[in-house]
Scaffold this motif. Structure first.
Motif, PDB file in Angstrom:
ATOM      1  N   ASP A  18       0.130  16.216   6.440  1.00 28.33           N
ATOM      2  CA  ASP A  18      -1.077  15.703   7.118  1.00 28.33           C
ATOM      3  C   ASP A  18      -2.232  16.689   6.953  1.00 28.33           C
ATOM      4  OD1 ASP A  18       0.174  13.402   8.060  1.00 28.33           O
ATOM      5  OD2 ASP A  18       0.714  14.316   9.986  1.00 28.33           O
ATOM      6  N   ARG A  39       9.338   8.347   3.693  1.00 26.08           N
ATOM      7  CA  ARG A  39       9.938   7.384   2.754  1.00 26.08           C
ATOM      8  C   ARG A  39       9.931   7.918   1.331  1.00 26.08           C
ATOM      9  NH1 ARG A  39       6.888   2.482   2.324  1.00 26.08           N
ATOM     10  NH2 ARG A  39       8.789   1.360   1.849  1.00 26.08           N
ATOM     11  N   ASN A  40       9.017   8.839   1.058  1.00 27.22           N
ATOM     12  CA  ASN A  40       8.952   9.379  -0.298  1.00 27.22           C
ATOM     13  C   ASN A  40      10.039  10.432  -0.469  1.00 27.22           C
ATOM     14  OD1 ASN A  40       6.570   8.004  -1.405  1.00 27.22           O
ATOM     15  ND2 ASN A  40       5.531   9.025   0.293  1.00 27.22           N
ATOM     16  N   LYS A  67       8.600  10.190  13.766  1.00 30.03           N
ATOM     17  CA  LYS A  67       8.597   8.800  14.241  1.00 30.03           C
ATOM     18  C   LYS A  67       9.023   8.635  15.692  1.00 30.03           C
ATOM     19  CE  LYS A  67       8.564   5.689  10.340  1.00 30.03           C
ATOM     20  NZ  LYS A  67       9.211   4.557   9.684  1.00 30.03           N
ATOM     21  N   VAL A  73      -3.946   5.570  12.472  1.00 23.22           N
ATOM     22  CA  VAL A  73      -3.051   4.670  11.722  1.00 23.22           C
ATOM     23  C   VAL A  73      -1.547   4.867  12.008  1.00 23.22           C
ATOM     24  CG1 VAL A  73      -2.341   3.840   9.442  1.00 23.22           C
ATOM     25  CG2 VAL A  73      -4.747   4.323   9.902  1.00 23.22           C
ATOM     26  N   HIS A  74      -1.036   6.066  11.802  1.00 32.50           N
ATOM     27  CA  HIS A  74       0.399   6.281  12.016  1.00 32.50           C
ATOM     28  C   HIS A  74       0.658   6.557  13.503  1.00 32.50           C
ATOM     29  CE1 HIS A  74       4.387   8.020  11.728  1.00 32.50           C
ATOM     30  NE2 HIS A  74       4.422   7.840  10.418  1.00 32.50           N
ATOM     31  N   PRO A  75       1.681   5.939  14.094  1.00 31.88           N
ATOM     32  CA  PRO A  75       1.940   6.161  15.525  1.00 31.88           C
ATOM     33  C   PRO A  75       2.101   7.635  15.898  1.00 31.88           C
ATOM     34  CG  PRO A  75       3.303   4.367  14.700  1.00 31.88           C
ATOM     35  CD  PRO A  75       2.610   4.953  13.505  1.00 31.88           C
ATOM     36  N   HIS A 125       0.599  10.133  14.405  1.00 33.13           N
ATOM     37  CA  HIS A 125      -0.760  10.711  14.377  1.00 33.13           C
ATOM     38  C   HIS A 125      -1.466  10.431  15.695  1.00 33.13           C
ATOM     39  CE1 HIS A 125      -1.065  10.187   9.673  1.00 33.13           C
ATOM     40  NE2 HIS A 125      -0.079  10.981  10.024  1.00 33.13           N
ATOM     41  N   ILE A 183      -8.881   7.792  10.635  1.00 36.55           N
ATOM     42  CA  ILE A 183      -8.657   7.227   9.300  1.00 36.55           C
ATOM     43  C   ILE A 183      -8.470   5.710   9.323  1.00 36.55           C
ATOM     44  CG2 ILE A 183      -7.775   9.338   8.206  1.00 36.55           C
ATOM     45  CD1 ILE A 183      -4.963   8.482   8.769  1.00 36.55           C
ATOM     46  N   HIS A 222      -9.574   1.756   9.398  1.00 29.41           N
ATOM     47  CA  HIS A 222     -10.610   1.105   8.602  1.00 29.41           C
ATOM     48  C   HIS A 222     -11.899   0.874   9.391  1.00 29.41           C
ATOM     49  CE1 HIS A 222      -7.967   0.579   5.261  1.00 29.41           C
ATOM     50  NE2 HIS A 222      -7.138  -0.205   5.919  1.00 29.41           N
ATOM     51  N   SER A 229       0.270   5.422  -3.538  1.00 30.52           N
ATOM     52  CA  SER A 229       0.084   4.275  -2.652  1.00 30.52           C
ATOM     53  C   SER A 229      -1.359   4.146  -2.194  1.00 30.52           C
ATOM     54  CB  SER A 229       1.027   4.360  -1.454  1.00 30.52           C
ATOM     55  OG  SER A 229       0.741   5.480  -0.671  1.00 30.52           O
ATOM     56  N   MET A 230      -2.087   5.281  -2.169  1.00 35.02           N
ATOM     57  CA  MET A 230      -3.510   5.196  -1.806  1.00 35.02           C
ATOM     58  C   MET A 230      -4.271   4.299  -2.766  1.00 35.02           C
ATOM     59  SD  MET A 230      -4.860   8.915  -0.850  1.00 35.02           S
ATOM     60  CE  MET A 230      -4.602   9.557   0.784  1.00 35.02           C
ATOM     61  N   ALA A 260       1.460   2.382  -8.632  1.00 34.89           N
ATOM     62  CA  ALA A 260       2.228   3.585  -8.955  1.00 34.89           C
ATOM     63  C   ALA A 260       1.698   4.311 -10.176  1.00 34.89           C
ATOM     64  CB  ALA A 260       3.677   3.200  -9.172  1.00 34.89           C
ATOM     65  N   ALA A 313       4.802   3.220   7.824  1.00 40.14           N
ATOM     66  CA  ALA A 313       3.802   3.125   8.882  1.00 40.14           C
ATOM     67  C   ALA A 313       2.428   2.732   8.343  1.00 40.14           C
ATOM     68  CB  ALA A 313       3.710   4.459   9.619  1.00 40.14           C
ATOM     69  N   PHE A 364      -2.699  -0.264   4.095  1.00 34.56           N
ATOM     70  CA  PHE A 364      -3.008  -0.411   2.671  1.00 34.56           C
ATOM     71  C   PHE A 364      -3.024  -1.879   2.238  1.00 34.56           C
ATOM     72  CE2 PHE A 364      -1.351   4.085   2.433  1.00 34.56           C
ATOM     73  CZ  PHE A 364      -2.601   4.649   2.185  1.00 34.56           C
ATOM     74  N   GLU A 422       8.979   2.507  -6.531  1.00 35.10           N
ATOM     75  CA  GLU A 422       8.320   3.819  -6.535  1.00 35.10           C
ATOM     76  C   GLU A 422       9.223   4.899  -5.929  1.00 35.10           C
ATOM     77  OE1 GLU A 422       6.073   1.030  -5.374  1.00 35.10           O
ATOM     78  OE2 GLU A 422       5.933   0.945  -7.559  1.00 35.10           O
ATOM     79  N   ARG A 446      10.554   4.897  -2.918  1.00 33.48           N
ATOM     80  CA  ARG A 446      10.445   5.068  -1.458  1.00 33.48           C
ATOM     81  C   ARG A 446      11.610   4.388  -0.766  1.00 33.48           C
ATOM     82  NH1 ARG A 446       4.302   3.215  -1.563  1.00 33.48           N
ATOM     83  NH2 ARG A 446       5.466   1.494  -2.433  1.00 33.48           N
ATOM     84  N   LEU A 447      12.087   5.058   0.273  1.00 32.18           N
ATOM     85  CA  LEU A 447      13.236   4.527   0.997  1.00 32.18           C
ATOM     86  C   LEU A 447      12.852   3.282   1.802  1.00 32.18           C
ATOM     87  CD1 LEU A 447      15.986   6.494   2.681  1.00 32.18           C
ATOM     88  CD2 LEU A 447      14.793   4.795   4.042  1.00 32.18           C
TER      89      LEU A 447
END
Lengths: 222, 117
Positions: free
Chosen positions: A14, A45-46, A85, A120-122, A124, A151, A153, A192-193, A197, B31, B36, B101, B103-104
């Motif tokens: 972050d 996830r990455n 999380k 955006v992320h819980p 965060h 962040i 929108h 992903s941004m 890919a 999340a 996106f 990609e 990702r899990l």
């Protein structure tokens, strides 16, 4: 000139995506910076590309990456020991008290964190809310300034442009090095941004376009 | 992790049956899914260190996507979409499904010892 800056975010990386340019600029002026990192990103996830981590080994990789990133930025690191999380389910008051104790020890002049409800992320949102609550609980005479990073929108529509907009392109190499220190995340997040890919091949360009400015709202306590 | 070999995974599911075991089960689309892509809806669930004793476990599926079900004496544990697995150095059976990609998206893990919290 700031006396000491404390950065409070929940996940390893972050700080890299959100504020590493600003952090680098503070460090270049000799301002001490401490990063309070909430979790080890255990649920990310990455898993690297090509994949090198699994769900059970990811936290060890991300801890190492976090330490490396903090070396790149030349900042003090404190890991707070929460679990990825789960922050929004913890007691807000307990986290705020935890943070307040650390802030009273460090006595920073500036705190950088996420803008609650607009991050955006819980995790965060929860970390930002606890950080702001921690500062609110401090004696008004010794409260640091708070820069909150939004962040979502719709934040500009709702609040107008952030009042602090840092052009970090002059230190972008350093920002990129910090991002790349988070090896398990960097390619996945940058890819992903851009919504595809293949962007991974062009990460530096994507990064500069999206991440060349770091913006913050100065939090108003009243 | 490596692509699922159904016979090898079945062997491990059999080995861990009828024992007190700890299960990690998780699924998520991330999340940032709806950040996106405004048409996406964030979903996710996870349970860590559920202590169960399953009567039998079975892996089924073809062409690289598999489903794993554990039959409990009064219920079920189930995961769909696993495509990779490993038996780690602690003999824990780790299974996961990743997107293109890497990702899990889903994970099902079974261990005789609790997972580190």
């Amino acid at each position: 000139m700031e006396k000491h800056v404390v950065v409070i975010y929940p996940h390893p990386d972050d700080e890299a995506f959100g504020a590493s340019g600003t952090i680098t600029q503070f460090r270049q002026k000799g301002v001490p910076v401490t990063y309070l990192c909430g979790t080890l990103g255990e649920m990310g996830r990455n898993m690297g590309n090509p994949t090198f981590a699994n769900r059970e080994t990811l936290s060890e990789f991300r801890k190492k990456e976090l330490i490396d990133a903090c070396k790149v930025m030349d900042v003090e690191l404190r890991m707070l020991g929460y679990r990825d999380k789960t922050l929004e389910f913890e007691s807000r008051d307990e986290i705020a008290q935890h943070l307040k104790n650390i802030l009273e020890e460090i006595e920073p002049s500036l705190v950088i964190t996420h803008f609650p409800g607009h991050a955006v992320h819980p995790d965060h949102n929860a970390m930002g809310a606890a950080a702001i609550e921690a500062v609110r609980l401090m004696d008004p005479a010794s409260r640091p300034k708070v820069w909150a990073q939004a962040i979502s929108h719709d934040h500009v529509k709702l609040f107008g442009e952030p009042d602090v907009i840092n052009n970090v392109k002059p230190v972008f190499d350093q920002k990129m090095k910090t991002i790349m220190a988070h090896r398990s995340q960097a390619q996945g997040v940058l890819g992903s941004m851009n919504g595809n890919a293949e962007a991974a091949a062009n990460m530096e360009e994507v990064a500069k376009e999206r991440l060349g400015y770091e913006s913050f709202y100065t939090w108003k306590f009243d | 992790m490596e692509p699922i070999h159904i016979e090898e995974v079945q062997e491990q599911l059999d080995r861990l049956a009828n024992k007190e075991v700890y299960v990690h089960l998780e699924t998520t689309n991330g999340a940032y899914a709806s950040h996106f892509n405004e048409n996406a809806y964030n979903v996710g669930a996870f349970i860590r260190n559920a202590k169960v004793n399953y009567l039998h476990g079975k892996i089924v599926g073809t062409n690289g996507t598999y489903r794993v079900g554990l039959k409990l004496d009064i219920g079920w544990v189930y995961a769909e979409g696993v495509n990779q697995w490993e038996l780690d150095e602690q003999e824990r059976l780790l299974m996961a499904g990743h997107d293109r990609e890497g990702r899990l998206m889903v994970a099902l893990e079974i261990s005789e010892q609790p997972f580190k919290n």
